[in-house]
Scaffold this active site. Structure first.
Site, PDB file in Angstrom:
ATOM      1  N   LYS A 115       0.742  -1.206   0.038  1.00  0.00           N
ATOM      2  CA  LYS A 115      -0.093   0.044  -0.079  1.00  0.00           C
ATOM      3  C   LYS A 115       0.978   1.438   0.009  1.00  0.00           C
ATOM      4  O   LYS A 115       0.516   2.327  -0.821  1.00  0.00           O
ATOM      5  CB  LYS A 115      -0.958  -0.204   1.363  1.00  0.00           C
ATOM      6  CG  LYS A 115      -2.288  -1.066   1.032  1.00  0.00           C
ATOM      7  CD  LYS A 115      -3.195  -0.822   1.941  1.00  0.00           C
ATOM      8  CE  LYS A 115      -4.350  -1.782   1.536  1.00  0.00           C
ATOM      9  NZ  LYS A 115      -5.484  -1.898   2.766  1.00  0.00           N
ATOM     10  N   LYS A 197      -3.616 -11.503  -6.868  1.00  0.00           N
ATOM     11  CA  LYS A 197      -4.854 -11.833  -6.186  1.00  0.00           C
ATOM     12  C   LYS A 197      -6.064 -10.848  -6.827  1.00  0.00           C
ATOM     13  O   LYS A 197      -5.801  -9.629  -7.462  1.00  0.00           O
ATOM     14  CB  LYS A 197      -5.137 -11.595  -4.625  1.00  0.00           C
ATOM     15  CG  LYS A 197      -4.963 -10.133  -4.174  1.00  0.00           C
ATOM     16  CD  LYS A 197      -5.385 -10.239  -2.655  1.00  0.00           C
ATOM     17  CE  LYS A 197      -5.340  -8.651  -2.300  1.00  0.00           C
ATOM     18  NZ  LYS A 197      -5.997  -8.537  -1.051  1.00  0.00           N
ATOM     19  N   LYS A 200      -9.838  -5.297  -5.152  1.00  0.00           N
ATOM     20  CA  LYS A 200     -10.822  -3.924  -5.473  1.00  0.00           C
ATOM     21  C   LYS A 200     -10.148  -2.911  -6.151  1.00  0.00           C
ATOM     22  O   LYS A 200     -10.635  -1.979  -6.980  1.00  0.00           O
ATOM     23  CB  LYS A 200     -11.361  -3.429  -4.094  1.00  0.00           C
ATOM     24  CG  LYS A 200     -11.887  -4.265  -3.333  1.00  0.00           C
ATOM     25  CD  LYS A 200     -12.476  -3.707  -1.885  1.00  0.00           C
ATOM     26  CE  LYS A 200     -11.588  -4.111  -0.599  1.00  0.00           C
ATOM     27  NZ  LYS A 200     -12.212  -3.978   0.541  1.00  0.00           N
TER      28      LYS A 200
END
Ligand code: TYM
Length: 333
Positions: A115, A197, A200
């Site tokens: 992130k 993966k 979103k």
């Protein structure tokens, strides 16, 4: 334990559009486990602000997520479904646990590194200590079990380490939680890049099936899913695209990979992709209809939000008071 039942805690972020990965990796298992445990399912909106959010959009998404929990089959009379930000104990316990967590431990968290790389202009302290808030979520309710997808395992290990460290100093304060990882669907991969993966925040919308995608979009995304040129129908790590589609199909139908390979051996990938599309539609279509129905019932949802926040507050305070006493905070009397 609450009323002789073991406790389950889990949560999801109200950030971005939820994907089939969130559903198959987490929410679907929550429903299966909900009879066996005393359950707390939180919409973790405090976690969401570690990344800059539009306030109105966050509020709207958080409410949609709470409705989705109910639409998926979690009865809010039996399961405590609530907003994290409505229960101040999460932040209070997180502060205390911050003082029992080492910088080195947080530095090792792969999700922080990912992130931080993605949001290089906003590497805030909240993003860094995010796993401590997650530990507080879980430990606040003395959870025995935490159903999550594989990507959350590292955070759960840290939660266990923090709890053990605290117990080592102050005695048996926290229950040490176990992860619950479903047999299938624990790591759903991108349809466009099966090494990543399903997420979103993927820039390529064709890589993810969003829970609110309409039937034609779902069919199209499945049809376009990346496979391989081997042309053999096997469940093998060497064919990650097909492996992922088989996982999705199994999670949606309840079949085993062996049964699926038997059923489709000899058929082309195209035929299987169509079957996967139909299987996903048959899971998501009823879910979407139920969401639409519940969204109309504002008074009911508001009642659920209020009563469950009170219930969560009640149980959270029990742990928090105990922890505050242990570390030496004075009581009111
Ligand atoms: P979040 O919101 O990213 O994801 C919610 C749940 O969905 C699972 N998941 C997946 N499972 C399989 N395949 C995928 N592609 C996939 N993508 C997501 C996640 O593993 C998760 O179970 N930090 C957490 C939220 C959280 C939490 C908690 C979870 C906060 N406090 C306490 C459990 C207990 C998160 O960001 O999940």
């Amino acid at each position: 334990m609450i009323d002789n039942k073991k406790v389950l805690f889990s949560g999801m972020q109200a950030t971005g559009n939820l994907t089939l990965g969130n559903y198959l990796g987490a929410l679907k298992n929550w429903v299966t486990l909900s009879d066996e445990y005393e359950c707390f399912y939180s919409v973790v909106d405090m976690h969401s602000i570690t990344i800059r959010q539009d306030p109105a959009a966050l509020r709207r998404r958080a409410r949609s997520l709470l409705i989705l929990y109910i639409a998926a089959g979690l009865d809010p009379e039996k399961n405590c479904i609530y907003y994290q930000s409505h229960v101040s104990g999460h932040a209070e316990l997180a502060w205390i646990l911050n003082c029992f967590t080492y910088m080195g431990e947080l530095n090792r968290m792969t999700q922080f590194k990912d992130k931080a790389a993605k949001h290089a202009d906003n590497i805030n302290a909240g993003l860094f200590t995010y796993p401590v808030l997650m530990a507080a979520d879980i430990l606040l309710y003395q959870a025995d079990v935490v159903p999550v997808g594989i990507d959350q395992m590292q955070h759960l290990e840290l939660t266990r380490d923090i709890a053990q460290r605290f117990n080592g100093i102050y005695g048996d304060v926290f229950t040490i939680p176990e992860a619950y990882i479903g047999k299938v669907g624990a790591k759903i991969m991108s349809l466009q890049d099966p090494a990543k993966k399903m997420s979103k925040s993927d820039e390529n919308p064709n890589g993810s099936i969003y829970l609110m995608d309409d039937a034609d979009t779902i069919r199209r995304k499945c049809k376009r899913a990346v496979t391989d040129s081997l042309g053999e129908f096997r469940y093998s790590d060497e064919q990650p695209g097909l492996h992922n589609l088989i996982d999705i199909y199994c999670a949606c139908t309840g079949l085993t990979p062996d049964a699926v390979v038997k059923e489709f051996s000899g058929s082309g990938y195209g035929q299987f992709k169509e079957a996967v599309g139909e299987a996903v539609v048959s899971v998501l279509d009823p879910l979407q209809k139920r969401v639409a129905e519940l969204e109309k019932d504002k008074a009911y949802i508001d009642r659920v939000i209020k009563s469950n926040a009170e219930k969560a507050t009640y149980y959270s305070q029990k742990t928090l008071r105990k922890v505050q006493k242990k570390v030496g905070f004075p009581s009111f009397s």
